[in-house]
Design an enzyme around this catalytic site. Structure first.
Site, PDB file in Angstrom:
ATOM      1  N   LYS A 183       0.943  -1.212   0.145  1.00  0.00           N
ATOM      2  CA  LYS A 183       0.040   0.030  -0.061  1.00  0.00           C
ATOM      3  C   LYS A 183       0.763   1.262  -0.062  1.00  0.00           C
ATOM      4  O   LYS A 183       2.041   1.269   0.544  1.00  0.00           O
ATOM      5  CB  LYS A 183      -0.702   0.170   1.109  1.00  0.00           C
ATOM      6  CG  LYS A 183      -0.338   0.167   2.526  1.00  0.00           C
ATOM      7  CD  LYS A 183      -1.033   0.431   3.702  1.00  0.00           C
ATOM      8  CE  LYS A 183      -0.913   1.729   4.183  1.00  0.00           C
ATOM      9  NZ  LYS A 183       0.298   1.948   4.998  1.00  0.00           N
ATOM     10  N   HIS A 192      -1.401  -5.664   5.725  1.00  0.00           N
ATOM     11  CA  HIS A 192      -1.054  -6.270   6.634  1.00  0.00           C
ATOM     12  C   HIS A 192      -2.087  -6.457   7.648  1.00  0.00           C
ATOM     13  O   HIS A 192      -1.996  -7.551   8.516  1.00  0.00           O
ATOM     14  CB  HIS A 192       0.385  -5.967   6.960  1.00  0.00           C
ATOM     15  CG  HIS A 192       0.291  -5.027   8.142  1.00  0.00           C
ATOM     16  ND1 HIS A 192       0.288  -3.572   7.957  1.00  0.00           N
ATOM     17  CD2 HIS A 192       0.652  -4.859   9.463  1.00  0.00           C
ATOM     18  CE1 HIS A 192       0.282  -2.568   8.743  1.00  0.00           C
ATOM     19  NE2 HIS A 192       0.608  -3.538   9.766  1.00  0.00           N
ATOM     20  N   LYS A 200      -3.377 -10.310  10.444  1.00  0.00           N
ATOM     21  CA  LYS A 200      -3.143 -10.359  11.945  1.00  0.00           C
ATOM     22  C   LYS A 200      -4.101 -11.406  12.391  1.00  0.00           C
ATOM     23  O   LYS A 200      -5.218 -11.416  11.847  1.00  0.00           O
ATOM     24  CB  LYS A 200      -3.576  -9.021  12.442  1.00  0.00           C
ATOM     25  CG  LYS A 200      -2.534  -7.906  12.367  1.00  0.00           C
ATOM     26  CD  LYS A 200      -2.903  -6.650  13.047  1.00  0.00           C
ATOM     27  CE  LYS A 200      -2.090  -5.604  12.623  1.00  0.00           C
ATOM     28  NZ  LYS A 200      -0.772  -5.327  13.242  1.00  0.00           N
ATOM     29  N   GLU A 250      -2.397   4.788  17.543  1.00  0.00           N
ATOM     30  CA  GLU A 250      -1.114   4.749  17.828  1.00  0.00           C
ATOM     31  C   GLU A 250      -0.391   5.665  18.772  1.00  0.00           C
ATOM     32  O   GLU A 250      -0.687   6.881  18.702  1.00  0.00           O
ATOM     33  CB  GLU A 250      -0.233   4.504  16.443  1.00  0.00           C
ATOM     34  CG  GLU A 250      -0.578   3.240  15.605  1.00  0.00           C
ATOM     35  CD  GLU A 250       0.331   3.526  14.159  1.00  0.00           C
ATOM     36  OE1 GLU A 250       1.380   2.939  14.190  1.00  0.00           O
ATOM     37  OE2 GLU A 250      -0.330   4.353  13.169  1.00  0.00           O
ATOM     38  N   ASP A 273      -3.057   6.612   4.844  1.00  0.00           N
ATOM     39  CA  ASP A 273      -2.195   5.775   5.423  1.00  0.00           C
ATOM     40  C   ASP A 273      -2.939   4.493   6.174  1.00  0.00           C
ATOM     41  O   ASP A 273      -2.499   3.575   6.368  1.00  0.00           O
ATOM     42  CB  ASP A 273      -1.192   6.326   6.477  1.00  0.00           C
ATOM     43  CG  ASP A 273      -0.106   5.696   6.930  1.00  0.00           C
ATOM     44  OD1 ASP A 273       0.351   4.820   5.879  1.00  0.00           O
ATOM     45  OD2 ASP A 273       0.377   5.478   8.055  1.00  0.00           O
ATOM     46  N   HIS A 330      -6.482  -0.250   6.017  1.00  0.00           N
ATOM     47  CA  HIS A 330      -6.354  -1.265   7.332  1.00  0.00           C
ATOM     48  C   HIS A 330      -7.914  -0.970   7.840  1.00  0.00           C
ATOM     49  O   HIS A 330      -8.516  -2.100   8.176  1.00  0.00           O
ATOM     50  CB  HIS A 330      -5.237  -0.622   8.323  1.00  0.00           C
ATOM     51  CG  HIS A 330      -3.965  -0.959   7.608  1.00  0.00           C
ATOM     52  ND1 HIS A 330      -3.591  -1.730   6.809  1.00  0.00           N
ATOM     53  CD2 HIS A 330      -2.882   0.024   8.169  1.00  0.00           C
ATOM     54  CE1 HIS A 330      -2.409  -1.454   6.742  1.00  0.00           C
ATOM     55  NE2 HIS A 330      -1.973  -0.482   7.384  1.00  0.00           N
ATOM     56  N   LYS A 390      -2.268   8.964  15.076  1.00  0.00           N
ATOM     57  CA  LYS A 390      -0.606   8.864  15.629  1.00  0.00           C
ATOM     58  C   LYS A 390      -0.643   9.817  16.859  1.00  0.00           C
ATOM     59  O   LYS A 390      -1.670  10.813  16.847  1.00  0.00           O
ATOM     60  CB  LYS A 390       0.258   9.549  14.514  1.00  0.00           C
ATOM     61  CG  LYS A 390       0.344   8.907  13.104  1.00  0.00           C
ATOM     62  CD  LYS A 390       1.292   7.822  13.113  1.00  0.00           C
ATOM     63  CE  LYS A 390       1.612   7.206  11.970  1.00  0.00           C
ATOM     64  NZ  LYS A 390       1.892   5.766  11.892  1.00  0.00           N
TER      65      LYS A 390
END
Ligand code: BG6
Length: 517
Positions: free
Chosen positions: A175, A205, A209, A243, A262, A267, A367
């Site tokens: 990505k 990804h 998981k 995060e 992002d 995701h 973030k």
């Protein structure tokens, strides 16, 4: 491959029995970059240690950095030691024998000679190491290089399998797959001119998981949840991917991407699709990806006329994370001091279908939030009539199911119980499932799972072209609006907080509140 004995890990034993790919070579474009060092090489090392890689497996790293094989091997060994999730389990002997299967080519991605050299090295490895003409190309470069590399692989004759039916070639594309709807369509056209869809693995990804895959098992391998998994019983759903890290030296990339591209476009939407999709006929790439695409197709377009009711855009200012002062986003290296780029976004989405009509799906990601935590919270409706009415001491809470993607992986259900006392007092209690307690051992990392899947030719956990395009279709109008508006409407939040207050108000308008994580 040297015989390395490893401590038995019950979770990986099972993988070995079921899955060992055919011999192959993997070519990593962008081999000196961050992703290769942090994720790809450590994941390959663990697969090697667990003897899940095929005999003769070889990696050819390609990048502009002028390494030779030796330097590349040393650098990758250091990366495994530095970025492994369990550094104490890395041992020198296995690391040395693993790195002996790594090769390097200094490659200017735009130079056709480099691809002639690559072809020659691949053929040599087929001869010497028995890699059987099977090739996995991994695009871990900045996205601007994807079309160039794909074009050259095509014209050098490296994209098609040498011996169709016997050998295979596949391409894994990192990505972001495009920057907006138009660029993702252009990239699709380039990819399709060289590869067939069954050769293309668009990686997200999060789908690798364990906890994300378990969403499907939880929903479709149990009989008790699915009957209540709909608008009749569910009040709303919250998905948080938080995060505490900042942009970690990736200011240049982040200035172009921003949080929505992002994290959310890929995701978060992948997680949402698995929460919301219908049961596939089987756990197979076509069936699962058909159902995911149907969810994406049912998401109501964002109401651009009343944006504030549906979307919050934030950016972190300076603050404190675990007792340490951290700078504002605008003070990060390679970030403009007037940057309008979002580092936080929260959205209220609706899925217009029979199962989910009018159930809000609140999603947020950011973030430099208070901690690293990814969770799905499903809040159920109130009981239709409260028989304990006036007799109870406390207001009765709604049932909540929490799926913890990371850390402290597990699932809990909150329900109400009678407090043991000679009065009718009702208190919320919790039922818990913790992966670590129930299964022990360390689960494979997402990249281990997905790299193995791509070698095995299993596309189930990779994104298909239609789902990617639908996600861009949903978010492109919003991204364009943000670009027009500059930093107007950006809500600043203190690093180490839970994001801008506007994100709380987004839920309050619907009578809801983010659950405490
Ligand atoms: C990546 C993003 O895809 O996912 C990063 O580019 C982010 O910005 C990372 O930090 C988060 O992944 P994980 O697995 O650590 O939650």
């Amino acid at each position: 491959m040297a015989d390395i004995s490893v401590a038995a890990n019950p979770l990986r034993e099972g993988m070995r029995i079921r899955r060992t790919p055919a011999p192959c070579s993997m070519v990593i474009f962008g081999a000196s970059g961050d992703l290769t060092q942090r994720k790809l090489i450590p994941a390959l090392y663990y697969l090697y240690r667990e003897r899940l890689l095929p005999q003769g497996f070889s990696v050819i790293g390609c990048a502009k950095t002028p390494y030779d094989n030796e330097k590349f091997r040393e650098t990758m060994a250091d990366a495994v030691r530095k970025f492994s999730e369990q550094p104490s389990s890395v041992d020198d002997a296995s690391l040395k024998s693993f790195t002996e299967s790594l090769y390097y080519l200094t490659d200017d991605f735009g130079d056709s000679k480099a691809y002639t050299q690559l072809g020659a090295l691949l053929n040599k490895l087929d001869q010497e190491r028995g890699t059987g003409g099977n090739r996995l190309y991994y695009l871990a470069t900045p996205p601007s290089a994807f079309p160039v590399i794909i074009g050259h692989l095509g014209s050098a004759g490296l994209a098609a399998p040498e011996d169709p039916g016997k050998s295979w070639t596949r391409v894994v594309i990192e990505k972001p797959f495009g920057h907006d709807l138009e660029s993702s369509r252009e990239l699709t056209t380039t990819v399709n001119s060289v590869f067939k869809e069954e050769q293309v693995y668009r990686i997200d990804h999060y789908l690798g998981k364990e906890t994300v895959q378990n969403l499907l098992v939880f929903r479709f391998a149990n009989g008790i949840f699915e009957p209540i998994w709909n608008r009749r019983y569910i009040d709303h759903v919250e998905i948080t991917v938080a995060e505490d890290l900042g942009v970690e030296g990736r200011g240049r990339y982040y200035e172009e991407a921003g949080l929505l591209r992002d994290m959310i476009q890929n995701h978060v939407m992948s997680v949402l699709s698995l929460v919301a999709m219908e049961a596939p006929a089987s756990f197979d790439a076509v069936e699962v990806r058909d159902e995911k695409a149907k969810v994406m197709r049912s998401i109501r377009p964002i109401d651009m006329e009343h944006l504030d009711n549906f979307v919050v855009r934030g950016q972190y200012g300076e603050g404190w994370i675990r007792g340490e002062k951290v700078p504002a986003y605008r003070a990060e290296p390679n970030v403009s001091p007037k940057s309008p780029t979002e580092t936080f976004a929260a959205l209220k989405l609706f899925i217009d279908n029979w199962r989910w009509a009018d159930v809000p799906f609140y999603v947020r990601s950011g973030k430099r939030l208070a901690k690293r935590v990814s969770e799905i919270v499903v809040q159920f409706r109130r009981v239709p009539h409260m028989v304990f009415g006036r007799k109870t001491q406390n207001p009765v809470e709604q049932n909540v199911l929490t799926m913890r993607i990371q850390p402290n992986e597990g699932i809990s259900i909150n329900f109400n119980a009678k407090f043991p006392a000679p009065i009718m007092e009702i208190r919320p209690v919790k039922m818990e499932f913790r992966y670590a307690e129930s299964f022990g051992g360390e689960p494979p990392s997402a990249y281990e799972t997905l790299l193995l899947d791509s070698m095995l030719g299993d596309q189930t956990l990779f994104n298909r072209e239609d789902a990617v395009e639908l996600a861009w279709q949903l978010f492109t109008p919003l991204l364009e609006r943000w670009q027009e508006e500059g930093d107007k409407g950006v809500q600043f939040y203190q690093a180490g907080s839970w994001g801008p207050e506007a994100a709380d108000r987004l839920l309050e308008r619907g009578g809801h509140r983010w659950h405490r994580l």
